[in-house]
Design an enzyme around this catalytic site. Structure first.
Site, PDB file in Angstrom:
ATOM      1  N   GLY A  66       0.841  -1.204   0.163  1.00 17.58           N
ATOM      2  CA  GLY A  66       0.013   0.223  -0.191  1.00 17.58           C
ATOM      3  C   GLY A  66       0.703   1.763   0.177  1.00 17.58           C
ATOM      4  N   THR A  94       1.422   3.342   2.368  1.00 21.74           N
ATOM      5  CA  THR A  94       2.156   4.222   3.707  1.00 21.74           C
ATOM      6  C   THR A  94       3.202   3.106   3.446  1.00 21.74           C
ATOM      7  OG1 THR A  94      -0.191   3.691   4.496  1.00 21.74           O
ATOM      8  CG2 THR A  94       1.570   3.982   6.421  1.00 21.74           C
ATOM      9  N   GLY A 100       0.065  -1.644   6.169  1.00 18.47           N
ATOM     10  CA  GLY A 100      -1.134  -0.801   6.440  1.00 18.47           C
ATOM     11  C   GLY A 100      -2.844  -1.161   7.032  1.00 18.47           C
ATOM     12  N   GLU A 109      -1.171 -10.803   3.494  1.00 13.49           N
ATOM     13  CA  GLU A 109      -0.541  -9.827   4.424  1.00 13.49           C
ATOM     14  C   GLU A 109      -1.203 -11.235   5.344  1.00 13.49           C
ATOM     15  OE1 GLU A 109      -1.115  -5.504   2.365  1.00 13.49           O
ATOM     16  OE2 GLU A 109      -2.840  -6.124   3.632  1.00 13.49           O
TER      17      GLU A 109
HETATM   18  C1  5RP Z   1      -3.522  -3.608   0.976  1.00 15.69           C
HETATM   19  C2  5RP Z   1      -4.113  -3.471   2.189  1.00 15.69           C
HETATM   20  C3  5RP Z   1      -3.147  -1.771   2.674  1.00 15.69           C
HETATM   21  O1  5RP Z   1      -2.307  -1.866   3.873  1.00 15.69           O
HETATM   22  C4  5RP Z   1      -3.954  -1.304   3.171  1.00 15.69           C
HETATM   23  O2  5RP Z   1      -5.588  -0.645   2.004  1.00 15.69           O
HETATM   24  C5  5RP Z   1      -3.657   0.050   3.590  1.00 15.69           C
HETATM   25  O3  5RP Z   1      -3.445   0.980   2.275  1.00 15.69           O
HETATM   26  P1  5RP Z   1      -2.902   2.685   2.686  1.00 15.69           P
HETATM   27  O4  5RP Z   1      -1.774   3.125   3.231  1.00 15.69           O
HETATM   28  O5  5RP Z   1      -2.785   2.982   0.355  1.00 15.69           O
HETATM   29  O6  5RP Z   1      -4.147   3.488   2.344  1.00 15.69           O
HETATM   30  O7  5RP Z   1      -4.244  -3.572   2.939  1.00 15.69           O
HETATM   31  O8  5RP Z   1      -3.748  -5.020   0.964  1.00 15.69           O
END
Ligand code: 5RP
Length: 226
Positions: free
Chosen positions: A28, A30, A83, A104
């Protein structure tokens, strides 16, 4: 700036990495800041080995010069940094907007410690405003959609330009909206019991700590283990 908050949350979490650790890297926007922070620390982390939760993360990490191990050849990691889409006060989390929820969750389960990183918009009093992603074997699409509806969800098939969006495993995702969000623990059990559901975005016990940055200040939440 939300990006500054994502960056400082990521940098604080990356400071947990010690040389020699086996470290999972989530997926993601972050986590992209975590990848940069890891790359900056590589000279002092020569013996650490990193494992990616998605093809996109693997590519981004390799581009940053981070050595990536084969997760299939390992069974436990020391730390994973990932994230989140929603984080409640009990460190229960919804993940999967980026579509990497299945890998994940496997990497989180293998990890001694999992920390999530987020900007303040992800902090909620109650889970359930964000849609809950459910990864489904394409063969079971109609059957699972009906079972999800029976659980009170409005399952929306995630789409891409060329048709249904596909995960790294080739599966589809239903983003599930609930009129009223049920008990998360009961829902997790019910979802996992549906044949054809490969995974869901409820991470109820996996997360040990969260680094959440809001307008330039990082707050660390640690799971109370007593
Ligand atoms: C991917 C995820 C990401 O970690 C989650 O969606 C957060 O993403 P971002 O940091 O872009 O908001 O779970 O499967």
């Amino acid at each position: 700036m939300i990006d500054d908050d994502k960056r400082i949350a990521a940098e604080d979490a990356v400071a947990e990495i010690r040389d020699g650790m086996l470290v999972g890297i989530g997926t993601g926007s972050t986590v992209a800041f975590a990848i940069r922070a890891i790359a900056a620390r590589l000279p002092e982390l020569r013996q650490a080995i990193f494992f990616a939760t998605s093809i996109a993360t693997e590519q981004a990490a390799r581009d940053a010069g981070i050595p990536i191990g084969r997760f299939a050849r390992t069974s436990r990691l020391d730390l994973t940094i990932d994230g989140a889409d929603e984080i409640d006060p009990a460190l229960r989390v919804i993940k999967g907007a980026g579509g990497a929820l299945l890998r994940e969750k496997i990497v989180a389960a293998a990890s001694e410690r999992m920390v999530v990183i987020a900007d303040g918009s992800k902090q909620v009093e109650r889970l359930g405003t964000a849609p809950l992603p459910v990864e489904v074997l394409p063969f079971a699409r109609g059957f699972v959609a009906a079972r999800l509806a029976a659980l009170g969800a409005e399952p929306v098939l995630r789409m891409a330009d060329e048709g249904s969006w596909r995960s790294d495993q080739g599966n589809i995702i239903f983003d599930c909206h609930f009129a009223s969000f049920p008990d998360p623990a009961g829902l997790a059990v019910a979802l996992q019991a549906i044949p054809g559901v490969m995974g869901h975005g409820l991470f109820l016990r996996e997360v040990d700590a969260a680094y959440i940055a809001d307008r330039g200040t990082v707050t660390k939440m640690e799971r109370n283990t007593t």
